[in-house]
Every structure is written in structure tokens, then in C-alpha cells.
Design a protein around this motif. Sequence first.
Motif, PDB file in Angstrom:
ATOM      1  N   GLY A 450       0.778  -1.228   0.000  1.00  0.00           N
ATOM      2  CA  GLY A 450       0.000   0.000   0.000  1.00  0.00           C
ATOM      3  C   GLY A 450       0.809   1.276   0.000  1.00  0.00           C
ATOM      4  N   PHE A 451       2.139   1.157   0.089  1.00  0.00           N
ATOM      5  CA  PHE A 451       2.973   2.354   0.211  1.00  0.00           C
ATOM      6  C   PHE A 451       2.882   3.234  -1.020  1.00  0.00           C
ATOM      7  N   ARG A 452       2.937   2.625  -2.207  1.00  0.00           N
ATOM      8  CA  ARG A 452       2.908   3.434  -3.431  1.00  0.00           C
ATOM      9  C   ARG A 452       1.566   4.143  -3.594  1.00  0.00           C
ATOM     10  N   ALA A 453       0.497   3.556  -3.096  1.00  0.00           N
ATOM     11  CA  ALA A 453      -0.799   4.237  -3.145  1.00  0.00           C
ATOM     12  C   ALA A 453      -0.773   5.486  -2.272  1.00  0.00           C
ATOM     13  N   HIS A 454      -0.087   5.409  -1.135  1.00  0.00           N
ATOM     14  CA  HIS A 454       0.082   6.597  -0.285  1.00  0.00           C
ATOM     15  C   HIS A 454       0.840   7.686  -1.043  1.00  0.00           C
ATOM     16  N   LEU A 455       1.929   7.296  -1.722  1.00  0.00           N
ATOM     17  CA  LEU A 455       2.698   8.278  -2.486  1.00  0.00           C
ATOM     18  C   LEU A 455       1.845   8.919  -3.572  1.00  0.00           C
ATOM     19  N   ARG A 456       1.044   8.095  -4.242  1.00  0.00           N
ATOM     20  CA  ARG A 456       0.209   8.604  -5.331  1.00  0.00           C
ATOM     21  C   ARG A 456      -0.759   9.663  -4.804  1.00  0.00           C
ATOM     22  N   ARG A 457      -1.413   9.361  -3.685  1.00  0.00           N
ATOM     23  CA  ARG A 457      -2.363  10.326  -3.114  1.00  0.00           C
ATOM     24  C   ARG A 457      -1.654  11.592  -2.640  1.00  0.00           C
ATOM     25  N   ALA A 458      -0.398  11.448  -2.211  1.00  0.00           N
ATOM     26  CA  ALA A 458       0.352  12.601  -1.720  1.00  0.00           C
ATOM     27  C   ALA A 458       0.983  13.414  -2.839  1.00  0.00           C
ATOM     28  N   GLY A 459       0.858  12.971  -4.094  1.00  0.00           N
ATOM     29  CA  GLY A 459       1.441  13.708  -5.203  1.00  0.00           C
ATOM     30  C   GLY A 459       2.941  13.552  -5.321  1.00  0.00           C
ATOM     31  N   ILE A 460       3.481  12.433  -4.801  1.00  0.00           N
ATOM     32  CA  ILE A 460       4.913  12.155  -4.868  1.00  0.00           C
ATOM     33  C   ILE A 460       5.165  11.140  -5.970  1.00  0.00           C
ATOM     34  N   SER A 461       6.042  11.464  -6.892  1.00  0.00           N
ATOM     35  CA  SER A 461       6.366  10.554  -7.990  1.00  0.00           C
ATOM     36  C   SER A 461       7.271   9.437  -7.502  1.00  0.00           C
ATOM     37  N   GLY A 462       6.959   8.196  -7.903  1.00  0.00           N
ATOM     38  CA  GLY A 462       7.877   7.100  -7.666  1.00  0.00           C
ATOM     39  C   GLY A 462       8.907   7.030  -8.775  1.00  0.00           C
ATOM     40  N   MET A 463       9.610   5.903  -8.883  1.00  0.00           N
ATOM     41  CA  MET A 463      10.626   5.728  -9.913  1.00  0.00           C
ATOM     42  C   MET A 463      10.430   4.385 -10.601  1.00  0.00           C
ATOM     43  N   ASP A 464      10.312   4.403 -11.916  1.00  0.00           N
ATOM     44  CA  ASP A 464      10.278   3.183 -12.728  1.00  0.00           C
ATOM     45  C   ASP A 464      11.597   3.090 -13.491  1.00  0.00           C
ATOM     46  N   VAL A 465      12.382   2.064 -13.196  1.00  0.00           N
ATOM     47  CA  VAL A 465      13.691   1.864 -13.809  1.00  0.00           C
ATOM     48  C   VAL A 465      13.611   0.640 -14.713  1.00  0.00           C
ATOM     49  N   MET A 466      14.084   0.775 -15.936  1.00  0.00           N
ATOM     50  CA  MET A 466      13.903  -0.258 -16.949  1.00  0.00           C
ATOM     51  C   MET A 466      14.337  -1.637 -16.471  1.00  0.00           C
ATOM     52  N   TRP A 467      15.475  -1.712 -15.779  1.00  0.00           N
ATOM     53  CA  TRP A 467      15.978  -3.026 -15.366  1.00  0.00           C
ATOM     54  C   TRP A 467      15.016  -3.756 -14.441  1.00  0.00           C
ATOM     55  N   PHE A 468      14.193  -3.012 -13.704  1.00  0.00           N
ATOM     56  CA  PHE A 468      13.294  -3.633 -12.735  1.00  0.00           C
ATOM     57  C   PHE A 468      11.874  -3.826 -13.273  1.00  0.00           C
ATOM     58  N   GLU A 469      11.587  -3.240 -14.429  1.00  0.00           N
ATOM     59  CA  GLU A 469      10.236  -3.349 -14.985  1.00  0.00           C
ATOM     60  C   GLU A 469      10.151  -4.608 -15.852  1.00  0.00           C
ATOM     61  N   ARG A 470      10.117  -5.747 -15.160  1.00  0.00           N
ATOM     62  CA  ARG A 470      10.165  -7.011 -15.873  1.00  0.00           C
ATOM     63  C   ARG A 470       9.636  -8.136 -14.991  1.00  0.00           C
ATOM     64  N   THR A 471       9.311  -9.238 -15.641  1.00  0.00           N
ATOM     65  CA  THR A 471       9.087 -10.502 -14.960  1.00  0.00           C
ATOM     66  C   THR A 471      10.330 -11.355 -15.207  1.00  0.00           C
ATOM     67  N   ARG A 472      10.307 -12.604 -14.800  1.00  0.00           N
ATOM     68  CA  ARG A 472      11.478 -13.443 -15.000  1.00  0.00           C
ATOM     69  C   ARG A 472      11.768 -13.669 -16.477  1.00  0.00           C
ATOM     70  N   LEU A 473      10.720 -13.680 -17.304  1.00  0.00           N
ATOM     71  CA  LEU A 473      10.884 -14.080 -18.701  1.00  0.00           C
ATOM     72  C   LEU A 473      10.668 -12.958 -19.711  1.00  0.00           C
ATOM     73  N   SER A 474      10.271 -11.779 -19.262  1.00  0.00           N
ATOM     74  CA  SER A 474      10.030 -10.702 -20.234  1.00  0.00           C
ATOM     75  C   SER A 474      10.128  -9.345 -19.563  1.00  0.00           C
ATOM     76  N   PHE A 475      10.314  -8.330 -20.402  1.00  0.00           N
ATOM     77  CA  PHE A 475      10.333  -6.949 -19.934  1.00  0.00           C
ATOM     78  C   PHE A 475       8.953  -6.334 -20.150  1.00  0.00           C
ATOM     79  N   ARG A 476       8.520  -5.583 -19.169  1.00  0.00           N
ATOM     80  CA  ARG A 476       7.193  -4.992 -19.205  1.00  0.00           C
ATOM     81  C   ARG A 476       7.167  -3.820 -20.177  1.00  0.00           C
ATOM     82  N   ARG A 477       6.145  -3.743 -21.004  1.00  0.00           N
ATOM     83  CA  ARG A 477       6.048  -2.645 -21.973  1.00  0.00           C
ATOM     84  C   ARG A 477       6.096  -1.298 -21.249  1.00  0.00           C
ATOM     85  N   SER A 478       6.925  -0.414 -21.746  1.00  0.00           N
ATOM     86  CA  SER A 478       7.041   0.890 -21.080  1.00  0.00           C
ATOM     87  C   SER A 478       5.742   1.679 -21.141  1.00  0.00           C
TER      88      SER A 478
END
Length: 626
Positions: A450-478
Motif C-alpha cells: 500500500g505504500f505506493r498508493a500513499h505516495l500517489r495520493r500525496a502527489g509524490i512521484s515514484g521511480m520506474d527503472v527499466m531493469w526492474f520493470e520485468r518478470t522473470r521471462l520478459s520486460f514490461r512494456r514501457s
Amino acid sequence: MREEDVLDRAREVGIAVDWTDVAGRQQRVPTEVLRRLLDAIGDTARPAGVPPLVTARVGQRIVLPDDAVLATDRPAELALEQGDVKALRLRDGALPGIATPGYHRLRFGDREIVFAVAPRRCVTVQDVAGGRRLWGVAAQIYGLRRPGDGGIGDAGAVRDLAEAAARHGADAVALSPVHSLFPHEPHRSSPYSPSSRLFMNPLYADPRVVAELEGETGEVPVADLIDWTDAGAAKFAHLRRLFAHFDAGHTALAAEFERFVEQGGEILRQHAQFEAEQAGPAAAGGERYHLFLQWITARSFAAAQQGARDAGMRIGLISDLAIGMDRAGSHAWSRRSDLLLGLSIGAPPDLFSPEGQDWGLTGFSPGALVAHGFEPFLATLRAALAHAGGVRIDHIMGLMRLWLIPLGRPAAEGAYLAYPFEDLLRLLALESHRHRAVVIGEDLGTVPPGFRAHLRRAGISGMDVMWFERTRLSFRRSSRWRADAVAMTTTHDLPTVAGWWSGEDIRTRRALGMAAEAPDERARDRSRLWRAFAAAGVGGATPPPEDRPAAAVDAALAYVAQSPAALMLAPLEDLLGLSEQPNLPGTIDEHPNWRRRLQPMARDIFAAPEVAARADLINRHRGGAS
């Protein structure tokens, strides 16, 4: 204490007696670990009754903590920060919502409470962007070059970079931390292990901002790696010459300097005293010299931010706020009661660090924050925003909880300690609006549910880094990344795109005896990533060979630029197609961390054809001007 008493006391001070590990298993902190944590925390639990500062949201009814006096129906007056005074009545320990953001004072009898009334959320990138998807660059300050910089990048080079990047459509320059380190020990160069987060690193001062005092800059051989001891000594020698000229009597600048010192107050003087004592009695200038260093550094970054905004950047500089500080530094010396000096910040065991991590830093005591009206947090945040259009908060999960380890114990023998999360979010929102600054939270790693939902409501941007936007077998579409996160190819602690594609990171880790991904698995990952690029229309049918990564760098920047994120940050290492990353976690002297300098001058980086082409590529996929 009996075991049950230990458990009760631990829960009372905010220690998570039970917690969930990275595999989803429930864990209980051993009683002996709890005893050590309680001994280190001491009597710094939250004070009873009404604290000196209470946070609230605009328009929401304010219920005060239990207090026998406030529980009665009684008259009071509310003095708004803007000057208006309103009569009201306290009923059942509560008062009506306040419609105006700010720091207001409630007075009744001989008592006074400060209310920090916050907007509903921070200023967001979307607020600043006006409907556009922005982009900017991420830079390590020390690595930038300008003519006559003495061997270390500084605020002048930052300004040069910002002006050049703005001409190519960029709206932000995200910087490595500028916190005060240890001038008497310049080899201690990690920007994330500061002496104090309230003050700045004078090695980043641009002497040209006091042109009236400018003299000859010491010549330092141009090198690809900074020798912090030699380059630091040369820079400080130059700054001492400027100070000697200033101290001889420069009336116009003296008035500005004295105002700076007065506004800095006692805490600035204490920092200068600490620095002077560390330098030793033989050092010239004493406390006044160290006050001068802070003044010229602040002047330098004010000029850099002004230059970025004048060049057309919507955000300008984004500062970086480290998670903690060195327990032997200025803050710990002058304000010991702010900190948990017997505990070290780190992380519990996970797949990447089976033994856990100890970062060697200390942090705020949550009880002391409340007891001191959150002044230590506010002072730190205001320092980060003083000359910036935004701030990145390292390990932002620390606003909710920190994994703390008793000194001398293994990292696994720690526990999570809770922080006054909602109060800190409200103060962030209020200061964000007062500085008209965006807030970015580094939310990588183990994130509480639930932490990221708190950030979203507070207007704080998170970070999406390409290396982590993936599953074991594929990269998540940007295109499916978060709209309210900052999109990045990589960070200072991770491989560059060229380094990853070529396997340079694997070779480096193996040469140092560190665990590394198997080459055949990396080959499969390259294929997976290229398939994602091709599906997004930014990669061709055939991936480039691993020893020629330029096309992969182009595709990665275009891929990340397609993210719905309101802000993309492109590391300079990727814009330049470099293979070496700024920092390799888990190493100190074995790897040249925080030492690499970029080859081109900061003002000329975008003049390089490959960088200009990549900026155009980003603009096309961001929808901006090319």
C-alpha cells in the motif's frame, strides 16, 4: 524486563515485532534483538499530550491528541501565518478545519500550538508540465567539466549543462547529493554518506560567482578519475585565497555574507565550528572561513538554478536527499538529540543480499522529531529545496519505516521502526507548495504493501527503472509503466545500458570476486529486452552484437521515453553511451566509485552528434520539440 514486557515496550515505541520478509514469510524479531534496539532508542518515544506542532490537511476537522485541558469547551484564537487572527472555541479536543495552508498558531490560556496545514498533495510534475511529458538529464556533479574547474565538477558546470540541455528540450537536471562531507578528509567522497544534510559540499562551489574576488585557479592535471585528496586540496587552496581577499574587506559582498550568516542562525555557526575544529588550530580563517564556504556554495547553486530557469527549464535542478548521515559528522556533533546514534540504517536480508545490508548511517529519532516540532526534518527538507525546483528522496520508504541495526551487530539482527508517516507527508506537501517544487521518491527495493498508493495520493512521484520493470521471462512494456512515476533507463548504482548490453558489468563484478549474472542468462535477457524494443517499434528485427551497444542505447532511451510518465530522466552516461556506472554497491576502494569524469565539457555534451541525436529521439517519443 520479562519477554512480554519487552514486546509491549517495543510495540509502544514503534518497533515492528512481527514483519514479513521478501519471500512473504512472517518473521518475529528475537527478544534479545528487541532488547538491544530498546537500549539504543532509550526514552525517545513519542511525548505524551499535544506536541508543539500538529499537522493537518486543508479543510479537515482537526482532532488533537488526548489532553485534559483541551478536552474542555473553551475559547481560543487562531493566528494565521498571513496575519489574520480568528476567535474560535475548542470543543471536545477538536477545532474546525482550516482553509488556508501554512504554519498557524492556536493560542488558549498561556499555551500555544503550531498547526502545519498542508494542501492535499505536493506540487506534481503534471502541475508544472502543463499537459506535456517532460524529460531531463541525471548527472553526477563531480563528473562534469568546465574550463578552470580545478579537477572537480561544480555548480558552474551544472549551469553549463542545464543551459545546453534546455536548448535541446530538457526541463530538468537531476543531481547527485550536494550534502556537506568531510573537508578535512576529502577521500571520503560518497555523496550518500554525508556529515550533514543541512549544509553543502564546498568543493562544488563555483568561484566565478564572486568574480570580484576571483584569482588564479590552481592547475590540476586533467584526468579521467578524480584524485579527491589532490584535487580537493587544490580547490580548497583556491577557496582560501578567495576568502583571504574577501576577509581583507570587500564591503559590497560583506553585507550579503552577513545576511546569509544571520539567516543561517545558530545551526550554521555550529556547523562552521565543527568544520574549524576538524581542520585543526593550524588552519587559517577559523569558523568565519567555513561560513564563507557555505555562503559561496549556496550562491553557486542559486546561480545554477536561476540559469536553468532562465534557459527555459520548467523544473530546473532536482536535488537529492540522502537517507541518513555519518554518526561522526557535523549533524551528530551539534544535534545529538535528533538522532538514533546507537543504531545503523540498512535493509533486511533479501535475494540480492542474503545477509542483509548495513549502510553505516544514522537517522532521525521519530520521538525526537515529534518532540521538536519536526524541526530537524523541516530544516533538512528546506535545505534540499533552497536552490532547486524539485527533490529526489533516497529510500523514501524511510518516511514510513526504517530497518535499524544495533551497532556492531549483523544486518539481519535488526527490525523496522515506524516513523510518523502521515505527518511527514503533510509537511512534504506544504513545503513542496511553498517552494513550488516537485517531489520524487526512490521507491525501489522492498516496498511496504500500500505504500505506493500513499505516495500517489500525496502527489509524490515514484521511480520506474527499466531493469526492474520485468518478470522473470520478459520486460514490461514501457507504455504500461506508471504515469505518476519518473521513468529511467538506469540509476547511479546500476549498469549503464551500454555496460549491461556489452556485459561490462558482469566482467567487472567477476574481476572483483563478486556474484554476477551468468553470461548465457544475460544473452537470453538481451533477446528478451530486444523483443520488447521491437514490439514498441524502437528496435529493428535483429539486435546489435554485444560489442556494439550503440543501437541498444538508442532503443532503450526511446523505449523509456514512450512511458506515460510525466517526467523521464536520461542519465548522462546513457546519453553518451558509456559502459561504466558511477557506483558499484558493495565496493569502496576496489572500484572507482564517485570518481569518473566525463570527457566533453558540460557545455559541449549536447554538441556531440550522438548525444544530440539521442535528445532528438527522446523529444520525438516524448512529444516535445526536436
